[in-house]
Scaffold this active site. Sequence first.
Site, short mmCIF file in Angstrom:
data_model
loop_
_atom_site.label_atom_id
_atom_site.label_comp_id
_atom_site.label_asym_id
_atom_site.label_seq_id
_atom_site.Cartn_x
_atom_site.Cartn_y
_atom_site.Cartn_z
N TYR A 124 -14.19 13.54 49.76
CA TYR A 124 -15.41 14.14 49.64
C TYR A 124 -16.32 13.42 51.75
CZ TYR A 124 -20.86 14.70 49.86
OH TYR A 124 -22.17 14.61 49.50
N LYS A 146 -17.04 17.24 53.69
CA LYS A 146 -17.95 16.94 54.46
C LYS A 146 -18.05 17.48 56.02
CE LYS A 146 -20.67 17.61 51.67
NZ LYS A 146 -21.62 18.46 51.53
#
Length: 252
Positions: free
Chosen positions: A153, A157
């Site tokens: 993640y 991002k």
Amino acid sequence: MAPEQRTAIVTGAARGIGAEVARRLAADGFAVAALDLDETALAATVNELTDAGHRAIAVAVDVSDEDAVNGAVEMVASELGPPLVLVNNAGILRDNLLFKMQASDWDLVMNVHLRGTFLMSRAAQQHMVAAKWGRIINMSSTSALGNRGQANYAAAKAGLQGLTKTLALELGPFGITCNALAPGFIETDMTHATAERMGISFDEFRAANEELIPVRRLGQPSDVAHAVSFFASEGASYVSGQVLYVAGGPKN
């Protein structure tokens, strides 16, 4: 607003931040195409908007599927008008420490966050270029700065921030801005699920995190939606390639 109503696409709009962004953009005067995989929850979001008198449609789509994305954007253009605002919000979590993380969990997170944003942006930009006006708003996260148990993640991002700055450079000459938001701790179904996975109550989870936030409260989806509203506005036409941390205090 221009005399002709502009159309906005919001991905991951079935609930949480995405649903609140859809509500805010509709209130700002946009026709809204709400995209998500969860057709049932998505229908509830769109019904709420149409019941309030807004123009809105629901489109079920996997943002990591190239053909599905191209078809969805053309459907939006046909039914609501060319999409001139795109909010790339769709995302998933597959958290684990590195030595436990499966390659499939890495790939899935990358496909939804990074590939999905690329595909949606590529499909929508042609309509923005033709109009010589557009707004692309990507949803990053404070996790882009690193977060234990989120190698996939966090990397996705962080990648979104690089993609944002590149699109700002490429699309700027066509009247299109591209910016990113990096929310901190926002109270959503996803954060409630995180507390459950940790085996603690959400009140305990909330208290522990509020102590770390300078403004001493958790963020709400409306906090993010306000920032999206600014980036989508006429007044933000000289702001591009930026990452705005919506986190209750400095993060970078």
